[in-house]
Design a protein around this motif. Structure first.
Motif, mmCIF file in Angstrom:
data_model
loop_
_atom_site.group_PDB
_atom_site.id
_atom_site.type_symbol
_atom_site.label_atom_id
_atom_site.label_comp_id
_atom_site.label_asym_id
_atom_site.label_seq_id
_atom_site.Cartn_x
_atom_site.Cartn_y
_atom_site.Cartn_z
ATOM 1 N N ILE A 1 -1.162 -1.644 4.887
ATOM 2 C CA ILE A 1 -1.736 -2.818 5.539
ATOM 3 C C ILE A 1 -2.645 -3.557 4.559
ATOM 4 C CG2 ILE A 1 -3.224 -3.616 7.428
ATOM 5 C CD1 ILE A 1 -2.439 -0.932 8.870
ATOM 6 N N LYS B 1 2.572 -5.543 12.729
ATOM 7 C CA LYS B 1 3.148 -4.224 12.999
ATOM 8 C C LYS B 1 4.399 -4.349 13.870
ATOM 9 C CE LYS B 1 0.107 -0.261 13.383
ATOM 10 N NZ LYS B 1 -1.032 0.269 14.075
ATOM 11 N N TYR C 1 2.109 -6.249 6.564
ATOM 12 C CA TYR C 1 2.395 -4.884 7.023
ATOM 13 C C TYR C 1 3.785 -4.509 6.555
ATOM 14 C CZ TYR C 1 2.778 -0.859 10.182
ATOM 15 O OH TYR C 1 2.921 0.415 10.695
ATOM 16 N N LYS D 1 3.684 1.693 6.380
ATOM 17 C CA LYS D 1 2.382 1.583 7.059
ATOM 18 C C LYS D 1 1.262 1.110 6.131
ATOM 19 C CE LYS D 1 3.269 4.886 10.787
ATOM 20 N NZ LYS D 1 4.676 5.118 10.533
ATOM 21 N N SER E 1 7.306 -6.224 12.113
ATOM 22 C CA SER E 1 7.820 -5.413 11.007
ATOM 23 C C SER E 1 8.711 -4.294 11.543
ATOM 24 C CB SER E 1 6.653 -4.830 10.208
ATOM 25 O OG SER E 1 7.135 -3.963 9.211
ATOM 26 N N LYS E 2 8.252 -3.618 12.592
ATOM 27 C CA LYS E 2 9.036 -2.515 13.162
ATOM 28 C C LYS E 2 10.340 -3.012 13.767
ATOM 29 C CE LYS E 2 5.361 0.810 13.795
ATOM 30 N NZ LYS E 2 4.274 1.288 14.628
#
Length: 200
Positions: free
Chosen positions: A139, A59, A133, A137, A62-63
């Motif tokens: 997963i 997460k 991810y 969003k 990725s962000k």
């Protein structure tokens, strides 16, 4: 589920040994990046399981990178040590991630439990949790495990981490003594990757 096959990927690890092993599993035509390319430091891993820590990393990276990320959290579980080092596998190596230190700590902890452990089969396993991810969003998780036992001495220079003290079930040598091509066919990371291979 992901609509299209992944063609560009961030491998969410700052561990070079892990990065190499994951890259070797991925298709050759994939454009692969790592956090270092974006100067991204690793997040705090405060999950209680391999799966939770793997998701925290996927997460976060990725962000930060705005890319699809594949993250791994893995470690060694030793039954007689109540599953330790487990999710703390890397932390047993101290701030510098010194795995010689970590392996010696395993031996020390085993000595405390049983002075004669070297004459016995000390059951252990490597566990790997992989998470894909993406920014929508989505997963995808998978878990791979390989059972084995602890070697009474550190053997072999191959692999990384605890490989020189882990003898997989049915083998006479440690992961540290195996050629990469041998290890990749049976290890925990390969087993976890097989379950998500179709997305690449």
């Amino acid at each position: 589920m992901l609509k299209n096959k992944i063609i560009k990927l961030l491998v969410g690890t700052n561990n070079n040994g892990k990065l190499k092993e994951i890259k070797d599993l991925l298709p050759k035509n994939l454009a692969i990046y790592c956090p270092y390319d974006f100067k991204i430091k690793s997040p705090t891993e405060n999950g209680k399981t391999f799966k939770e820590n793997s998701l925290i990393k996927a997460k976060f990276f990725s962000k930060k990178s705005k890319m699809i990320c594949l993250s791994d959290d893995s470690g060694l579980e030793i039954d007689i040590l109540d599953g330790n080092p487990g999710i703390y596998s890397a932390r047993w190596g101290g701030k510098k991630g010194d795995f010689k230190k970590a392996m010696n700590r395993v031996f020390k902890e085993l000595d405390k439990k049983d002075k004669n452990w070297r004459q016995k089969k000390i059951k252990a396993r490597f566990v790997c949790a992989l998470t894909i991810y993406d920014r929508n969003k989505q997963i995808i998780n998978s878990i791979g495990k390989v059972e084995g036992c602890i070697s009474p001495i550190i053997k072999g220079k191959n692999g990384f981490g605890y490989d020189p003290i882990f003898i997989p079930l049915g083998k006479k040598i440690t992961f540290g003594e195996m050629r990469a091509s041998q290890k990749y066919k049976i290890d925990h990371r390969f087993k976890a990757f097989k379950k998500i291979k179709k997305f690449f």
